[in-house]
Enzyme design. Sequence first.
Site, PDB file in Angstrom:
ATOM      1  N   ASP A   1      32.221  40.204  49.019  1.00  0.00           N
ATOM      2  CA  ASP A   1      32.930  39.172  48.261  1.00  0.00           C
ATOM      3  C   ASP A   1      33.265  38.029  49.217  1.00  0.00           C
ATOM      4  O   ASP A   1      34.320  38.046  49.845  1.00  0.00           O
ATOM      5  CB  ASP A   1      34.240  39.722  47.681  1.00  0.00           C
ATOM      6  CG  ASP A   1      34.015  40.753  46.590  1.00  0.00           C
ATOM      7  OD1 ASP A   1      33.703  40.356  45.467  1.00  0.00           O
ATOM      8  OD2 ASP A   1      34.181  41.959  46.877  1.00  0.00           O
TER       9      ASP A   1
ATOM     10  N   ARG B   1      35.515  37.819  53.297  1.00  0.00           N
ATOM     11  CA  ARG B   1      35.362  39.062  54.074  1.00  0.00           C
ATOM     12  C   ARG B   1      34.798  38.798  55.469  1.00  0.00           C
ATOM     13  O   ARG B   1      35.014  39.588  56.379  1.00  0.00           O
ATOM     14  CB  ARG B   1      34.433  40.039  53.349  1.00  0.00           C
ATOM     15  CG  ARG B   1      34.731  40.269  51.878  1.00  0.00           C
ATOM     16  CD  ARG B   1      36.115  40.809  51.623  1.00  0.00           C
ATOM     17  NE  ARG B   1      36.286  41.175  50.220  1.00  0.00           N
ATOM     18  CZ  ARG B   1      37.447  41.215  49.600  1.00  0.00           C
ATOM     19  NH1 ARG B   1      38.557  40.893  50.241  1.00  0.00           N
ATOM     20  NH2 ARG B   1      37.525  41.568  48.327  1.00  0.00           N
TER      21      ARG B   1
ATOM     22  N   ARG C   1      40.603  30.876  42.264  1.00  0.00           N
ATOM     23  CA  ARG C   1      39.245  31.392  42.415  1.00  0.00           C
ATOM     24  C   ARG C   1      38.305  30.767  41.380  1.00  0.00           C
ATOM     25  O   ARG C   1      37.087  30.918  41.488  1.00  0.00           O
ATOM     26  CB  ARG C   1      39.239  32.908  42.285  1.00  0.00           C
ATOM     27  CG  ARG C   1      40.078  33.617  43.353  1.00  0.00           C
ATOM     28  CD  ARG C   1      40.311  35.074  42.998  1.00  0.00           C
ATOM     29  NE  ARG C   1      39.069  35.825  42.974  1.00  0.00           N
ATOM     30  CZ  ARG C   1      38.946  37.028  42.406  1.00  0.00           C
ATOM     31  NH1 ARG C   1      39.977  37.580  41.780  1.00  0.00           N
ATOM     32  NH2 ARG C   1      37.788  37.658  42.434  1.00  0.00           N
TER      33      ARG C   1
ATOM     34  N   LYS D   1      30.706  35.906  38.095  1.00  0.00           N
ATOM     35  CA  LYS D   1      31.678  36.914  37.663  1.00  0.00           C
ATOM     36  C   LYS D   1      32.886  36.216  37.023  1.00  0.00           C
ATOM     37  O   LYS D   1      33.123  35.034  37.293  1.00  0.00           O
ATOM     38  CB  LYS D   1      32.105  37.801  38.837  1.00  0.00           C
ATOM     39  CG  LYS D   1      32.793  37.065  39.993  1.00  0.00           C
ATOM     40  CD  LYS D   1      33.035  38.005  41.158  1.00  0.00           C
ATOM     41  CE  LYS D   1      33.842  37.344  42.255  1.00  0.00           C
ATOM     42  NZ  LYS D   1      34.002  38.183  43.448  1.00  0.00           N
ATOM     43  N   HIS D   2      33.578  36.874  36.105  1.00  0.00           N
ATOM     44  CA  HIS D   2      33.495  38.258  35.669  1.00  0.00           C
ATOM     45  C   HIS D   2      33.199  38.220  34.167  1.00  0.00           C
ATOM     46  O   HIS D   2      34.074  37.825  33.393  1.00  0.00           O
ATOM     47  CB  HIS D   2      34.792  39.003  35.913  1.00  0.00           C
ATOM     48  CG  HIS D   2      35.309  38.893  37.320  1.00  0.00           C
ATOM     49  ND1 HIS D   2      35.973  37.777  37.781  1.00  0.00           N
ATOM     50  CD2 HIS D   2      35.258  39.755  38.366  1.00  0.00           C
ATOM     51  CE1 HIS D   2      36.324  37.950  39.039  1.00  0.00           C
ATOM     52  NE2 HIS D   2      35.907  39.155  39.427  1.00  0.00           N
TER      53      HIS D   2
ATOM     54  N   HIS E   1      42.846  44.860  38.451  1.00  0.00           N
ATOM     55  CA  HIS E   1      42.942  45.844  39.526  1.00  0.00           C
ATOM     56  C   HIS E   1      43.988  46.907  39.188  1.00  0.00           C
ATOM     57  O   HIS E   1      43.886  48.052  39.638  1.00  0.00           O
ATOM     58  CB  HIS E   1      43.336  45.165  40.844  1.00  0.00           C
ATOM     59  CG  HIS E   1      42.264  44.303  41.426  1.00  0.00           C
ATOM     60  ND1 HIS E   1      42.093  42.995  41.050  1.00  0.00           N
ATOM     61  CD2 HIS E   1      41.308  44.563  42.347  1.00  0.00           C
ATOM     62  CE1 HIS E   1      41.076  42.476  41.731  1.00  0.00           C
ATOM     63  NE2 HIS E   1      40.581  43.408  42.510  1.00  0.00           N
TER      64      HIS E   1
ATOM     65  N   ASP F   1      32.114  45.382  38.108  1.00  0.00           N
ATOM     66  CA  ASP F   1      33.180  45.186  39.076  1.00  0.00           C
ATOM     67  C   ASP F   1      33.519  46.574  39.630  1.00  0.00           C
ATOM     68  O   ASP F   1      33.024  47.599  39.137  1.00  0.00           O
ATOM     69  CB  ASP F   1      34.384  44.525  38.402  1.00  0.00           C
ATOM     70  CG  ASP F   1      35.266  43.756  39.383  1.00  0.00           C
ATOM     71  OD1 ASP F   1      35.138  43.976  40.611  1.00  0.00           O
ATOM     72  OD2 ASP F   1      36.080  42.930  38.935  1.00  0.00           O
TER      73      ASP F   1
END
Length: 605
Positions: A140, A148, A209, A239-240, A252, A325
């Site tokens: 990601d 990352r 985002r 996404k998503h 999450h 996901d």
Amino acid sequence: MQYRTSRRTLLTATAAVAAAAATTPTASAADESGRARTRDRLMRLIARMSLEEKVGQLFVMRVYGHSATAPDQADIDANLKEIGVRTAAELIATYHVGGIIYFTWAHNTRDPHQIADLSNGIQRAGLAQPTPVPLLISTDQEHGIVCRVGKPATLVPGAMALGAGGSRSDTRRAAQIAGAELAAVGILQNYAPVADVNVNPANPVIGVRSFSSDPQAAARLAAAQVKGYQSAGVAATAKHFPGHGDTKDDSHYALPTIHHTPEQWEELDAPPFRAAIAAGIDSIMTAHIVVPALDPALDPATLSRPILTGILREQLGYDGVVVTDSLGMAGVRQKYGDERVPVLALKAGCDQLLNPPNLAVAWNAVLSAVKNGEISEARIEESILRILQLKARRGLFRDPYVTHRGVDRTVGIRSHLAAADRIAEETTTLLANTGGLLPLSRRREPKLLVVGADPASPSGTTGPPTTVLAQALTELGFTAAALSTGITPTQAKINEAVAAAQGKDAVIVGTYNVSATSPQRTLVSELAATGVPVVTVAIRNPYDIARLSGFGASLATYSWTDVELRAAARVIAGQAEPTGKLPVPVQRADDPTQVLYAVGHGLTY
């Protein structure tokens, strides 16, 4: 010797795949013929696989460690506890996984040379299997608040910052830079761009985002990023799906519900995904959300055949890779057990099963479903073919390895860093500037105080936001001191900031997601009461300004990475023009039905 021969035969037999798979809808007859030959080669490869290898190709899994074969002992222990293997190489040998996802917290991304070595080790393990197949390594790397791979890699502005810039060419260039650097370290699938349209300011998981609250603007920029990433050799992932932009819950931790009608979905959520598909997107990630108007069964979209097959495949005509996901998220685990989730995802239309909480449970569940006839072997071969075509299109059968020389020629090079700085300057948004407070005068060595929130930094930042911003301002001719007051400053910390502001020419306050009850509001108002000019800088969501008072000027940076904070410093100092425009509306705090600052608002000097 037999292994070496089989691997060479495999690589040679599929060498033409990338060129054949990259053709456009107006491809020539020769191109069509090439694609057909490639498909036949890959089908022969699938025919050589055992059922266990076929099932493995569907999974993309996390693994701890900086090395594929010799991770640190703590990472070995974590792997044994969570996966039942010691290393990435053992993971591949045991479960034949088709992909691995990198995380910072899994110690996969320490530095570019280490990442490249890890990627090469993973590819060697993949090509050592009975049926040699390279792996698709993913991460990601959205940029902005989700990264990352950090410094010395180039960090470019995130989605909402790019939305504030509004430039398709800059957005594509940012993705080209990001994609080239990912490819150089062996990461060839990026879970970006975010195609969600952030129409809900209270959205806790998407926010900055997203490119914009305007579906058409989000569509233009999502398509630009698809082209940027994929021109650099990296598979982009929109996404998503079917759209996570209008939620008040984080998938999450919960299962959000989107209450859009089919017509609202078509108007608000669909445009970026349609644009990504038209741009040739390699993969699309699902959302763990419920959309009753699209699936009355109230299944999460990841497990919904009406959404993934009926809408994405049939209505939108998408035939690329669909990746779930993370299957470890609460949103997909609430209605069904972990052994049913991967099976239902495949039946819904998914191809790649991402990061299940317990790989053994998930892998064996899919294997059993094929053996008992719930899922046909032909069905999983459809997904495997899409996955292999994607691997081929990204050159993995031709040459899956990377080099330190390639890393050094690509990652964090001067031209990339300069482009990131330039793009960031054009995204910084000046929301208010009472009395022309900005730019601050640099005569007589002005003294500044930088205070505010210091949230956990995205990968690659050089320090807390207050420190980074103070250092950048000092380099521009100010004398700037930093004082972290935190996201929820205590009265003692507010008093300390007020005392430190005495004798300063201005105070810069970094704010972070200011709520109605946030003590950040008190911090700003008490600093303003000192008579020292106050400049607020919203370092995440741009909505903070609606809940603040007493400031003289206000900026939005949309993230707190170095590149955006340095750009804000140049704007404050008058070294750059604030040309960013709000990509989302800022509503009044006392009456959310009223817009305080509209989409497109942004002041200049």
